[in-house]
Design a protein around this motif. Sequence first.
Motif, short mmCIF file in Angstrom:
data_model
loop_
_atom_site.label_atom_id
_atom_site.label_comp_id
_atom_site.label_asym_id
_atom_site.label_seq_id
_atom_site.Cartn_x
_atom_site.Cartn_y
_atom_site.Cartn_z
N SER A 147 40.38 29.95 40.73
CA SER A 147 40.94 30.35 42.02
C SER A 147 41.47 31.78 42.02
O SER A 147 41.52 32.41 43.06
N ASP A 148 41.85 32.28 40.84
CA ASP A 148 42.34 33.66 40.77
C ASP A 148 41.28 34.64 40.31
O ASP A 148 41.56 35.82 40.10
N GLY A 149 40.04 34.18 40.14
CA GLY A 149 38.95 35.05 39.68
C GLY A 149 38.98 35.31 38.20
O GLY A 149 38.19 36.11 37.70
N GLY A 150 39.87 34.62 37.47
CA GLY A 150 40.00 34.87 36.04
C GLY A 150 38.92 34.25 35.19
O GLY A 150 38.83 34.55 33.99
N GLY A 151 38.06 33.42 35.78
CA GLY A 151 36.95 32.83 35.05
C GLY A 151 37.39 31.84 33.99
O GLY A 151 38.55 31.44 33.90
N SER A 152 36.44 31.44 33.16
CA SER A 152 36.69 30.54 32.03
C SER A 152 35.52 30.71 31.07
O SER A 152 34.64 31.54 31.30
N ARG A 153 35.53 29.96 30.01
CA ARG A 153 34.46 30.12 29.03
C ARG A 153 33.09 29.86 29.66
O ARG A 153 32.85 28.80 30.23
N GLY A 154 32.22 30.83 29.59
CA GLY A 154 30.90 30.73 30.18
C GLY A 154 30.82 31.26 31.60
O GLY A 154 29.72 31.39 32.14
N PHE A 155 31.98 31.56 32.22
CA PHE A 155 32.01 32.06 33.59
C PHE A 155 32.85 33.34 33.62
O PHE A 155 34.03 33.34 33.26
N PRO A 156 32.24 34.46 34.04
CA PRO A 156 32.90 35.76 33.89
C PRO A 156 34.23 35.89 34.61
O PRO A 156 34.44 35.33 35.70
N ASN A 157 35.12 36.63 33.98
CA ASN A 157 36.38 37.05 34.58
C ASN A 157 36.08 38.20 35.54
O ASN A 157 35.49 39.21 35.15
N LEU A 158 36.47 38.06 36.80
CA LEU A 158 36.17 39.07 37.81
C LEU A 158 37.32 40.06 38.00
O LEU A 158 37.26 40.90 38.90
N THR A 159 38.33 39.97 37.15
CA THR A 159 39.52 40.82 37.34
C THR A 159 39.69 41.89 36.26
O THR A 159 40.63 42.67 36.33
N ASP A 160 38.79 41.92 35.26
CA ASP A 160 39.06 42.77 34.09
C ASP A 160 38.21 44.03 33.99
O ASP A 160 38.22 44.71 32.98
N LYS A 161 37.42 44.34 35.00
CA LYS A 161 36.57 45.53 35.02
C LYS A 161 35.42 45.47 34.02
O LYS A 161 34.74 46.47 33.78
N ASP A 162 35.19 44.31 33.40
CA ASP A 162 34.07 44.16 32.48
C ASP A 162 32.96 43.42 33.22
O ASP A 162 33.05 42.22 33.45
N TRP A 163 31.90 44.15 33.58
CA TRP A 163 30.86 43.60 34.45
C TRP A 163 29.54 43.49 33.71
O TRP A 163 29.09 44.44 33.07
N LEU A 164 28.91 42.33 33.82
CA LEU A 164 27.60 42.15 33.22
C LEU A 164 26.52 42.87 34.01
O LEU A 164 25.60 43.47 33.43
N TRP A 165 26.61 42.81 35.34
CA TRP A 165 25.57 43.38 36.19
C TRP A 165 26.08 44.55 37.03
O TRP A 165 25.40 44.99 37.95
N GLY A 166 27.25 45.05 36.73
CA GLY A 166 27.79 46.19 37.46
C GLY A 166 28.90 45.79 38.41
O GLY A 166 28.82 44.73 39.05
N GLY A 167 29.91 46.62 38.52
CA GLY A 167 31.05 46.32 39.37
C GLY A 167 31.15 47.19 40.60
O GLY A 167 32.19 47.19 41.27
N THR A 168 30.09 47.90 40.95
CA THR A 168 30.09 48.67 42.18
C THR A 168 29.95 47.73 43.37
O THR A 168 29.46 46.59 43.23
N PRO A 169 30.37 48.15 44.56
CA PRO A 169 30.20 47.28 45.73
C PRO A 169 28.76 46.82 45.92
O PRO A 169 28.50 45.66 46.26
N GLU A 170 27.82 47.73 45.69
CA GLU A 170 26.41 47.38 45.88
C GLU A 170 25.96 46.33 44.86
O GLU A 170 25.22 45.39 45.20
#
Length: 299
Positions: A147-170
């Motif tokens: 619910s906070d975007g923090g993810g879990s094992r196997g599901f990315p954390n969306l709050t830490d600036k570490d992006w698999l496919w890029g963190g740009t808006p596009e």
Amino acid sequence: MSEFTSAFWSPYIAIVTLVSIVACGVFLKMQSVRKAVEADTTGHVWDETLQEYNNPMPRWWAWLFYLTIVFSLGYLVLYPGLGSYKGTLDWTQVGQFERETAAANAQFGPLYDKFAKLEIPELAKNPEALAIGQKLFLNNCAQCHASDGGGSRGFPNLTDKDWLWGGTPEAIEASITDGRTGAMPPFGPSLGEQGVKDVAHYVLSLSGAAHDSIRKARGEALFKASCIACHGAEGKGNQALGAPNLTDGIWLHGSGEAAIMEQVAKGRINQMPAHKDSLSAPKIHLLTAYVYSLSAPPK
């Protein structure tokens, strides 16, 4: 009932359903009539003096059951339930969903269209837009990313600036719209157990984790032969392929020798579902703004 592959099943289900309802009515009638018996009790006694009398159920109770039978027959006339019979109202769950969706779009469409004209970085600073985006996130994304975007094992954390496919808006909007599929091939068969262990220790060294220096030296050559095509010569990953950065100490599937060996040996396939068929473009635009705000809060 288009899944029926034989004309036999539709009338079979209809007959079984109707016979079952009629049988319930017959059984109820049988139980509602007092039978002539020699004694007033059934002979069952509990707790020394508590006896079971052979009386029919109260009439009001019986009539409630009769009403349920009448209701069930009326329901089967109006709605689908008898094999392939569609009912006089021609109701389907798909049709109801489409009508409710159309009504919601007519009511809230202008609101989404207003935000669709704004750029994502601007929306990420708009409290009203973020409130709507958060609701979309909770309904569609929280099951995996928390619910906070923090993810879990196997599901990315969306709050830490570490992006698999890029963190740009596009990039975020593309991930939500079309989904992503990340595949890491298994190297166990080609490297063997000791080779997998050597590679794991080299990978541990990339992020400064404790490792065996001898295994690290052997694993470096194996890593360069098998892994740099995706993770790069320095192990910093490749967002175009969804290959993670191995140097930052952030681990999607767990860290440590055992977890990394498992990933190297068995590989991984990660699937992010596409939402373009379930969410309109304006909703995805707002959802993107909310996700973007999680790692790039407004200053």
